[in-house]
Design a protein around this motif. Sequence first.
Motif, PDB file in Angstrom:
ATOM      1  N   HIS A  96      -3.674 -11.044  -4.519  1.00 41.40           N
ATOM      2  CA  HIS A  96      -5.052 -11.481  -4.281  1.00 41.40           C
ATOM      3  C   HIS A  96      -5.449 -11.302  -2.818  1.00 41.40           C
ATOM      4  O   HIS A  96      -6.604 -11.456  -2.454  1.00 41.40           O
ATOM      5  N   LEU A  97      -4.464 -10.983  -1.968  1.00 38.11           N
ATOM      6  CA  LEU A  97      -4.762 -10.843  -0.540  1.00 38.11           C
ATOM      7  C   LEU A  97      -5.051  -9.396  -0.133  1.00 38.11           C
ATOM      8  O   LEU A  97      -5.852  -9.152   0.767  1.00 38.11           O
ATOM      9  N   CYS A  98      -4.376  -8.446  -0.798  1.00 39.05           N
ATOM     10  CA  CYS A  98      -4.588  -7.041  -0.400  1.00 39.05           C
ATOM     11  C   CYS A  98      -4.821  -6.115  -1.595  1.00 39.05           C
ATOM     12  O   CYS A  98      -4.943  -4.912  -1.420  1.00 39.05           O
ATOM     13  N   LEU A  99      -4.834  -6.655  -2.789  1.00 42.67           N
ATOM     14  CA  LEU A  99      -5.116  -5.906  -4.019  1.00 42.67           C
ATOM     15  C   LEU A  99      -4.030  -4.901  -4.416  1.00 42.67           C
ATOM     16  O   LEU A  99      -4.214  -4.117  -5.333  1.00 42.67           O
ATOM     17  N   LYS A 100      -2.921  -4.928  -3.745  1.00 41.78           N
ATOM     18  CA  LYS A 100      -1.816  -4.069  -4.154  1.00 41.78           C
ATOM     19  C   LYS A 100      -1.248  -4.584  -5.473  1.00 41.78           C
ATOM     20  O   LYS A 100      -1.159  -5.791  -5.675  1.00 41.78           O
ATOM     21  N   ALA A 101      -0.861  -3.633  -6.342  1.00 44.43           N
ATOM     22  CA  ALA A 101      -0.416  -4.016  -7.681  1.00 44.43           C
ATOM     23  C   ALA A 101       1.078  -3.783  -7.854  1.00 44.43           C
ATOM     24  O   ALA A 101       1.643  -2.851  -7.280  1.00 44.43           O
ATOM     25  N   PHE A 102       1.698  -4.619  -8.697  1.00 48.38           N
ATOM     26  CA  PHE A 102       3.145  -4.540  -8.924  1.00 48.38           C
ATOM     27  C   PHE A 102       3.456  -4.631 -10.401  1.00 48.38           C
ATOM     28  O   PHE A 102       2.702  -5.223 -11.171  1.00 48.38           O
ATOM     29  N   ARG A 103       4.646  -4.101 -10.731  1.00 52.02           N
ATOM     30  CA  ARG A 103       5.077  -4.088 -12.114  1.00 52.02           C
ATOM     31  C   ARG A 103       5.527  -5.468 -12.587  1.00 52.02           C
ATOM     32  O   ARG A 103       5.321  -5.829 -13.725  1.00 52.02           O
TER      33      ARG A 103
END
Length: 234
Positions: free
Chosen positions: A25-32
């Motif tokens: 929610h802080l940088c919008l990077k996504a993870f599996r």
Amino acid sequence: FTSLRISSLNRHVKIHSDEKPHVCHLCLKAFRTATLLRNHVNAHTGTRPYKCSDCDMAFVTSGELARHRRYKHTLEKPFKCSICKYSSVEASKLKRHIRSHTGERPYACYLCSYASKDTCKLKRHMITHSGEKPYECYVCQARFTQSGTMKIHILQKHGENVPKYQCPHCSTFIARKSDLGVHLRNLHSYMAVAVKCSYCEAAFHERYALTQHKKTHRNEKRFRCDQCSYACKQ
DNA sequence: AATCACTAGCGCCCCCTGCTGGC
DNA sequence: GCCAGCAGGGGGCGCTAGTGATT
């Protein structure tokens, strides 16, 4: 990929899709996975659950803590060089080390013929093309290309009681160790062919001895008229 | 399925060392 | 001799991705 368990296979299959449902929610990077996201968010917030029991360091993951403990406390170095006695905590360090045996230089500069054994050295080299000087002396604001160069500048220019290196052969004091090396090579190394004094027949195998000898001619009237007995110092 | 420990691998920055060439 | 530029070898940490084992 093969596995003993169906659950491992089910999980493995997912790496072939681009599905990454867990978004920071802080940088919008996504993870599996949720664990990866949690570690990532902890890195943002500075939350470090894995504390070292022997010092004040703390880490986001157990792996980082284990590595730190090998470096600082257990001194365990599992990766051994087969050619020399070097060993390292990390596999990548051993890989880097082995290139110093093989001479392999996989990282080529696209602007000149230089090639490096590791990526960091290439990066450092690239600033010689950009002309950038990233390091600034906090005292006089002079700028430098490498941190180490700046460090020696601060020591020599702004330091107190800076040690000097004394030449073991002639009592000259020199500020930098590497300059002492130059001094030794230039003035105290043995020359196979003796150099003759330009004022007399004396000859020396060491340049320092020659210059010392030449000083003895200083007060002589070395310049003689070949028509009469006139002679002078200069 | 979620969670743990662990490994592997990329990167970044630093350190010390030592040579070079202009001044 | 002083000085900054610059390369070699190496230490230590930040972070992500995947797997085996356990809960």
